[in-house]
Design a protein around this motif. Sequence first.
Motif, mmCIF file in Angstrom:
data_model
loop_
_atom_site.group_PDB
_atom_site.id
_atom_site.type_symbol
_atom_site.label_atom_id
_atom_site.label_comp_id
_atom_site.label_asym_id
_atom_site.label_seq_id
_atom_site.Cartn_x
_atom_site.Cartn_y
_atom_site.Cartn_z
ATOM 1 N N LEU A 25 0.976 -1.340 0.007
ATOM 2 C CA LEU A 25 -0.060 -0.063 -0.003
ATOM 3 C C LEU A 25 0.896 1.211 0.009
ATOM 4 O O LEU A 25 0.590 2.359 -0.677
ATOM 5 C CB LEU A 25 -0.983 0.080 1.339
ATOM 6 C CG LEU A 25 -1.843 1.131 1.164
ATOM 7 C CD1 LEU A 25 -2.890 0.982 0.103
ATOM 8 C CD2 LEU A 25 -2.618 1.320 2.734
ATOM 9 N N ASP A 28 2.303 1.722 -3.398
ATOM 10 C CA ASP A 28 1.091 2.151 -4.440
ATOM 11 C C ASP A 28 0.961 3.708 -4.130
ATOM 12 O O ASP A 28 0.613 4.500 -5.197
ATOM 13 C CB ASP A 28 -0.106 1.613 -4.281
ATOM 14 C CG ASP A 28 0.076 0.230 -5.014
ATOM 15 O OD1 ASP A 28 0.757 0.032 -6.096
ATOM 16 O OD2 ASP A 28 -0.881 -0.759 -5.286
ATOM 17 N N TYR A 86 -1.106 -8.450 -2.151
ATOM 18 C CA TYR A 86 -1.506 -7.227 -2.427
ATOM 19 C C TYR A 86 -1.555 -6.843 -3.692
ATOM 20 O O TYR A 86 -2.458 -6.351 -4.299
ATOM 21 C CB TYR A 86 -0.883 -6.500 -1.415
ATOM 22 C CG TYR A 86 -1.327 -4.930 -1.842
ATOM 23 C CD1 TYR A 86 -2.512 -4.346 -1.248
ATOM 24 C CD2 TYR A 86 -0.662 -4.186 -2.513
ATOM 25 C CE1 TYR A 86 -2.802 -3.014 -1.415
ATOM 26 C CE2 TYR A 86 -0.808 -2.610 -2.884
ATOM 27 C CZ TYR A 86 -1.874 -2.365 -2.435
ATOM 28 O OH TYR A 86 -2.177 -0.899 -2.565
ATOM 29 N N SER A 91 -3.776 -4.075 -5.755
ATOM 30 C CA SER A 91 -2.935 -2.964 -6.382
ATOM 31 C C SER A 91 -3.429 -2.073 -7.513
ATOM 32 O O SER A 91 -3.554 -0.800 -7.440
ATOM 33 C CB SER A 91 -1.515 -3.585 -6.752
ATOM 34 O OG SER A 91 -0.907 -2.404 -7.084
ATOM 35 N N VAL A 94 -6.508 0.222 -6.100
ATOM 36 C CA VAL A 94 -5.920 0.983 -4.903
ATOM 37 C C VAL A 94 -5.284 2.127 -5.785
ATOM 38 O O VAL A 94 -5.513 3.254 -5.439
ATOM 39 C CB VAL A 94 -5.128 0.294 -3.796
ATOM 40 C CG1 VAL A 94 -4.222 1.510 -3.065
ATOM 41 C CG2 VAL A 94 -6.004 -0.592 -3.016
#
Length: 152
Positions: A25, A28, A86, A91, A94
């Motif tokens: 996260l 990203d 993730y 990904s 997000v």
Amino acid sequence: MEPFTNQEQWLLLLRSVLLGAGIGLLYDGLRALRRQFRCGPLATAGYDAVFWLVLLAGLFEFDLLFAVGQSRAFALAGAAAGAAVYFAGLSDAVLAALGGVLAAVVRLWRGGRNAARRVRGWLRRCSIVQKIQKTIKKFAKTPSLFRGKGIE
């Protein structure tokens, strides 16, 4: 120092998977910033440095707090697996959401800046600012009653 039980090791593995997802996260988030502001090589290197510093600090804290200062290979493997899961699943969604939010923030910023410029130009044309400045200067002078007596 007591060894970890099986239950504690499973809990440590699950926490490391969550750490890996958090690392993804963070990556990203920095990638969305890089895309939105079209950064050059120097800014990209800065973002990469921030990512690696936060990653190293996060792994160090994880080892200290949850693994009781013991670096465990399965914890690192769990973090890598969490990041892989993730990137495989969340990904894209997000990154699209962060890109949309950043684009909206940039549009709001530019709109506010343009509105402020328009208001500033309108105030200059209306000469309200000059009238206010003249009024302030009138009140800033010492009244004539006190001028001759040396009182300011």
